[in-house]
Design an enzyme around this catalytic site. Structure first.
Site, PDB file in Angstrom:
ATOM      1  N   ASP A  53       0.885  -1.166   0.000  1.00 41.74           N
ATOM      2  CA  ASP A  53       0.000   0.000   0.000  1.00 41.74           C
ATOM      3  C   ASP A  53       0.920   1.212   0.000  1.00 41.74           C
ATOM      4  O   ASP A  53       1.552   1.530   1.017  1.00 41.74           O
ATOM      5  CB  ASP A  53      -0.901  -0.003   1.233  1.00 41.74           C
ATOM      6  CG  ASP A  53      -1.889   1.161   1.246  1.00 41.74           C
ATOM      7  OD1 ASP A  53      -1.617   2.183   0.581  1.00 41.74           O
ATOM      8  OD2 ASP A  53      -2.925   1.058   1.940  1.00 41.74           O
ATOM      9  N   VAL A  54       1.031   1.869  -1.139  1.00 42.26           N
ATOM     10  CA  VAL A  54       2.022   2.931  -1.282  1.00 42.26           C
ATOM     11  C   VAL A  54       1.709   4.182  -0.475  1.00 42.26           C
ATOM     12  O   VAL A  54       2.523   5.098  -0.408  1.00 42.26           O
ATOM     13  CB  VAL A  54       2.214   3.314  -2.761  1.00 42.26           C
ATOM     14  CG1 VAL A  54       2.889   2.190  -3.528  1.00 42.26           C
ATOM     15  CG2 VAL A  54       0.889   3.707  -3.407  1.00 42.26           C
ATOM     16  N   TYR A 145      -8.070  14.507  -8.231  1.00 43.08           N
ATOM     17  CA  TYR A 145      -7.166  13.883  -9.197  1.00 43.08           C
ATOM     18  C   TYR A 145      -6.307  14.936  -9.889  1.00 43.08           C
ATOM     19  O   TYR A 145      -5.076  14.805  -9.968  1.00 43.08           O
ATOM     20  CB  TYR A 145      -7.974  13.095 -10.222  1.00 43.08           C
ATOM     21  CG  TYR A 145      -7.118  12.345 -11.227  1.00 43.08           C
ATOM     22  CD1 TYR A 145      -6.526  11.126 -10.885  1.00 43.08           C
ATOM     23  CD2 TYR A 145      -6.909  12.844 -12.504  1.00 43.08           C
ATOM     24  CE1 TYR A 145      -5.749  10.438 -11.797  1.00 43.08           C
ATOM     25  CE2 TYR A 145      -6.130  12.167 -13.420  1.00 43.08           C
ATOM     26  CZ  TYR A 145      -5.551  10.959 -13.061  1.00 43.08           C
ATOM     27  OH  TYR A 145      -4.770  10.283 -13.969  1.00 43.08           O
ATOM     28  N   LYS A 149      -2.133  15.332  -9.640  1.00 39.03           N
ATOM     29  CA  LYS A 149      -1.260  15.175 -10.806  1.00 39.03           C
ATOM     30  C   LYS A 149      -0.469  16.451 -11.083  1.00 39.03           C
ATOM     31  O   LYS A 149       0.691  16.395 -11.526  1.00 39.03           O
ATOM     32  CB  LYS A 149      -2.086  14.763 -12.025  1.00 39.03           C
ATOM     33  CG  LYS A 149      -2.655  13.353 -11.912  1.00 39.03           C
ATOM     34  CD  LYS A 149      -1.565  12.299 -11.733  1.00 39.03           C
ATOM     35  CE  LYS A 149      -2.100  10.892 -11.712  1.00 39.03           C
ATOM     36  NZ  LYS A 149      -1.048   9.861 -11.623  1.00 39.03           N
TER      37      LYS A 149
END
Length: 245
Positions: A53-54, A145, A149
Site C-alpha cells: 500500500d504505497v 485527481y 497530478k
C-alpha cells in the site's frame, strides 16, 4: 515500479524486464502481481512482486529495503500507483480527498524518501513519476485527481534540483488518455464509452487513446542513458491531446 499490477505500471514492468532490468513490482492485488511475475519468469526474466500500500510508510520502506537487500542495488524508480475520483470539491468528502492525495501524491514522496539514499549509493539513477495532462488542462469534477497530478509535476521539478548533484534524474511523465481499467472507470462514471468521453481510438486522430505499452516506451526512454539530458521535465506523451483546443 509501483502500480504494477495493471495498466501503465504493468506495461512498464514488463518492458523494463525485457530490456534487462531486474524488476520489483509493487501493488495491492496479490493475484495479479503473482501472474505478472510468473509471466516474466517464464520468459527467463528476473522479477519479484511485493504487496504494497504505497500510502503507508512502513509498507513502502519494506518494499524498498527488501528490493535492495535481495538484488543489491537500486537504479530506477517508477511511481505509477494512482486512483481516480470523479467528483468536484463540494461533493468530495475529506476521506475521499485524502485517499486520492495519499495514493497519487504522498506515495511519490514516500517512495522517493526511501529510495533516494539507495540511488545515491548506486552512483545515481532515474526516477519517473507518472502524472497526467490534468496537470495542465482538465475537465469538470476531477478536483482531487487534477490537484494530485499537478503536484507531481511540481514535485518532480523540485526534486530534480535537489538531486542532480547526486546524478539522480527526476522527471514527470505527463500522460494523456490510456486504455486502462482506470480510464474505463472514468468513462463509466460519465455514463459513456471511452470514445464518447473524448478518447478516440483511431491512430489518425490527435489525442487518441494510447495503449499502455506506448506509455511504457516513454518510461524506458526516460530511465535510459539516452535521456541523460532530460531532467526536471514534464515529459508529455499524450498523442497530441494538449495541442488541441
Amino acid at each position: 515500479v509501483t502500480g504494477a499490477t495493471s495498466g501503465i505500471g504493468r506495461a512498464s514492468a514488463v518492458l523494463l524486464a525485457r530490456e534487462g532490468a531486474v524488476v520489483v513490482a509493487a501493488g495491492r492485488r496479490e493475484e495479479l502481481g503473482a501472474t505478472l511475475v510468473a509471466e516474466l519468469r517464464d520468459e527467463g526474466l528476473a522479477a519479484d512482486f511485493v504487496r504494497t500500500d504505497v500510502s503507508v510508510r512502513l509498507d513502502v520502506e519494506a518494499l524498498v529495503a527488501g528490493a535492495v537487500e535481495r538484488f543489491g542495488r537500486l537504479d530506477i524508480v517508477v511511481n505509477d500507483a494512482a486512483t481516480f475520483l470523479f467528483k468536484g470539491v463540494e461533493e468530495t468528502t475529506e476521506d475521499e480527498w485524502d485517499t486520492v492525495i495519499d495514493t497519487n501524491l504522498k506515495s511519490v514522496y514516500l517512495v522517493c524518501h526511501a529510495a533516494i539514499p539507495h540511488l545515491r549509493a548506486a552512483g545515481g539513477g532515474s526516477i519517473v513519476n507518472v502524472a497526467s495532462v490534468h496537470a495542465f488542462a482538465t475537465m469538470e469534477r476531477v478536483a482531487a485527481y487534477a490537484a494530485s497530478k499537478a503536484a507531481i509535476v511540481a514535485l518532480s521539478r523540485q526534486m530534480a534540483l535537489d538531486y542532480t548533484r547526486d546524478l539522480i534524474r527526476v522527471n514527470a511523465m505527463v500522460v494523456g488518455g490510456v486504455d486502462t481499467a482506470m480510464a474505463r472507470a472514468h468513462a463509466s462514471a460519465l455514463g459513456q464509452s471511452l470514445e464518447e468521453a473524448g478518447f478516440p481510438g483511431d491512430v489518425r486522430t490527435v489525442g487518441r487513446l494510447a495503449r499502455p505499452e506506448e506509455i511504457a516506451a516513454g518510461v524506458l526512454f526516460l530511465v535510459s542513458p539516452e535521456a541523460s539530458f532530460v531532467n526536471g521535465a514534464p515529459f508529455i506523451i499524450d498523442g497530441g491531446l494538449l495541442a488541441r483546443l
